[in-house]
Design a protein around this motif. Structure first.
Motif, short mmCIF file in Angstrom:
data_model
loop_
_atom_site.label_atom_id
_atom_site.label_comp_id
_atom_site.label_asym_id
_atom_site.label_seq_id
_atom_site.Cartn_x
_atom_site.Cartn_y
_atom_site.Cartn_z
N ASN A 143 4.69 12.91 0.92
CA ASN A 143 5.94 12.35 1.41
C ASN A 143 5.85 10.86 1.72
OD1 ASN A 143 7.67 14.56 1.27
ND2 ASN A 143 6.92 15.40 3.21
N ASP A 144 4.66 10.28 1.54
CA ASP A 144 4.50 8.86 1.78
C ASP A 144 4.83 8.03 0.54
OD1 ASP A 144 3.45 6.63 3.57
OD2 ASP A 144 2.16 6.40 1.81
N VAL A 145 4.58 8.57 -0.63
CA VAL A 145 4.72 7.81 -1.86
C VAL A 145 6.17 7.38 -2.08
CG1 VAL A 145 5.09 9.85 -3.34
CG2 VAL A 145 4.11 7.77 -4.33
N HIS A 146 6.35 6.14 -2.53
CA HIS A 146 7.65 5.62 -2.93
C HIS A 146 7.56 5.20 -4.40
CE1 HIS A 146 8.75 5.91 1.19
NE2 HIS A 146 9.89 5.24 1.03
N PRO A 184 -2.27 -2.14 -4.03
CA PRO A 184 -2.69 -0.95 -4.79
C PRO A 184 -1.48 -0.10 -5.19
CG PRO A 184 -4.02 -1.20 -2.80
CD PRO A 184 -2.88 -2.18 -2.69
N VAL A 185 -1.40 0.23 -6.47
CA VAL A 185 -0.29 1.02 -7.00
C VAL A 185 -0.80 1.89 -8.15
CG1 VAL A 185 1.48 -0.71 -6.44
CG2 VAL A 185 0.38 -0.75 -8.69
N SER A 186 0.03 2.80 -8.58
CA SER A 186 -0.13 3.45 -9.88
C SER A 186 1.07 3.04 -10.71
CB SER A 186 -0.19 4.96 -9.74
OG SER A 186 -0.26 5.58 -11.02
N PHE A 201 4.35 3.43 -8.35
CA PHE A 201 4.09 4.38 -7.27
C PHE A 201 3.28 3.65 -6.21
CE2 PHE A 201 4.79 6.76 -11.08
CZ PHE A 201 5.37 7.97 -10.70
N CYS A 202 3.80 3.63 -4.98
CA CYS A 202 3.13 2.88 -3.93
C CYS A 202 3.25 3.62 -2.60
CB CYS A 202 3.73 1.48 -3.81
SG CYS A 202 5.46 1.46 -3.25
N LYS A 205 4.30 1.87 3.22
CA LYS A 205 4.11 0.60 3.93
C LYS A 205 4.22 -0.60 3.00
CE LYS A 205 -0.97 0.64 3.56
NZ LYS A 205 -1.05 -0.51 2.64
N ASP A 206 4.06 -0.39 1.70
CA ASP A 206 4.10 -1.49 0.73
C ASP A 206 5.41 -1.58 -0.03
OD1 ASP A 206 1.40 -2.21 1.27
OD2 ASP A 206 0.70 -0.60 -0.06
N ALA A 207 6.28 -0.59 0.13
CA ALA A 207 7.44 -0.48 -0.75
C ALA A 207 8.44 -1.62 -0.59
CB ALA A 207 8.14 0.86 -0.53
#
Length: 376
Positions: A143-146, A184-186, A201-202, A205-207
């Motif tokens: 549920n953290d991923v944006h 860091p991302v995908s 995909f991040c 906190k970084d979105a």
């Protein structure tokens, strides 16, 4: 979309409010920016000619691991995941014991027994524990991923200077872990627009910072943030199906929506295989596209007639200002799906002439997503 209870929130909601969204609609238990203050047709023009940035964090991501993760997934889905190498992804259907679609899923193969499942509003998560019995496997929702999706012909030019990843060499449905603007991302090549595009995909906190940096980098190219109104237009233009809106029967099979390519009946077994074998060749309807002689979008659920007989139903629609046509993704009786077949569509008190046409409506040769110089 729906007004279902909202359990998740995008960290980008404040950005969406600044762009005019009231976040009144939801999908997959998350508020979505269905509308912005900008004209959705102007947003569509940006996606088709420059680039548009979507927030698609409402997709649900499930991390799957464990010694039996691959065997478990092959039992869960209709595709053969053993054929998908690390760094690539594949779309697969998930069917119930009756062979009816309960979800479709994009499976990212990360390697070393790690997988990510991206899905929409179907019953994937209800199916996971049913199929997991006897497998050494773990699965959990992230549920953290944006997910930020930059779509359009300028997407590569905008992102490539800001990542060490070989973005130009990334194939369609390819992905990899890297950094973007030092974060860091995908990164994955794909999307729901029928254009070349990339999904970022991040962590939550970084979105916000990534959203801002992508738009800043995209400003010289004419990029802009775009709403889900725009997403609805471009995905219908591209004839991209949306579960369950394009599945008219409660037990629609993959064959009835022409997703035969997502089913590998040569696999030893998977959930619903016996039912699919029995039902193959008995399709009640087939997915098709209509151009409707109307100056507006037809209402989903409108009935389709041929020679006085009801032969199908309208599923997803848009009026494409880009193509200057009223478009409909429909389910038709298989014997009336030949290209050029004339039908009538009854929308409330109105009746419109329509013709079966080739799909996708936009870019029928898929040159935007599959350029000729990348084809083997």
């Amino acid at each position: 979309m729906t007004s279902a209870p909202i359990w998740r929130q995008s960290i980008l909601n404040e950005r969406h409010r600044e762009l005019g969204s009231k976040l009144e609609e939801s999908w997959n238990d998350m508020a979505i920016p269905q509308h912005y203050a900008t004209d959705p047709y102007e947003e569509t023009e940006a996606v088709r000619t420059r680039a548009g940035l979507f927030d698609v964090s409402a997709l649900k991501i499930i991390n799957v691991g464990g010694k039996d993760a691959l065997a478990f997934l092959n039992q869960l889905v209709t595709a053969d995941i053993t054929k998908v190498p690390a760094g690539r992804s594949a779309i697969a259907s998930i069917v119930g014991d009756d062979g009816g679609l309960i979800d479709d899923v994009l499976i990212y193969v990360d390697g070393d027994g790690a997988f990510r499942l991206s899905h929409g509003g179907g019953a994937l998560e209800e199916a996971l524990p049913l199929v997991a019995e006897g497998f050494d496997v773990t699965f959990s929702r992230d549920n953290d991923v944006h997910i930020l999706s930059l779509q359009g012909p300028k997407a590569l030019d905008i992102l490539a200077p800001h990542t060490p990843f070989d973005l130009k060499g990334l194939p369609y449905f390819g992905h990899g872990k890297t950094t973007l603007f030092g974060v860091p991302v995908s990164l994955a090549r794909g999307g729901y627009s029928a254009e070349r595009g990339y999904e970022v995909f991040c962590a939550a906190k970084d979105a916000v910072a990534l959203w801002d940096k992508i738009l800043e980098a995209g400003k010289p190219f004419g990029a802009m943030p775009v709403s889900w109104d725009c997403l609805d237009i471009v995905r219908v233009e591209g004839a991209l199906l949306f579960f369950p809106f394009d599945m008219p029967h409660t037990d629609t099979t993959p064959f009835e929506v022409l997703m035969d390519w997502s089913v590998d009946l040569s696999k030893p077994d998977f959930r619903g295989k016996a039912a699919l074998l029995a039902r193959k060749g008995t399709e009640r309807t087939h997915q098709a596209g209509l151009e409707v002689l109307a100056a507006k979008a037809i209402a989903p659920g409108a009935k389709i007639f041929k020679d006085g007989a009801e032969v199908g139903v309208v599923n997803s629609t848009t009026y494409s200002r880009h193509l200057m046509k009223s478009l409909a993704l429909v389910s038709l009786r298989p014997d009336v799906t030949a290209l050029g077949t004339a039908v009538s569509v009854v929308d409330g008190e109105e009746s419109f002439e329509a013709n079966v046409v080739r799909t996708p409506f936009y870019d029928p040769m898929r040159l935007c997503t599959h350029p000729l110089d990348e084809r083997g």
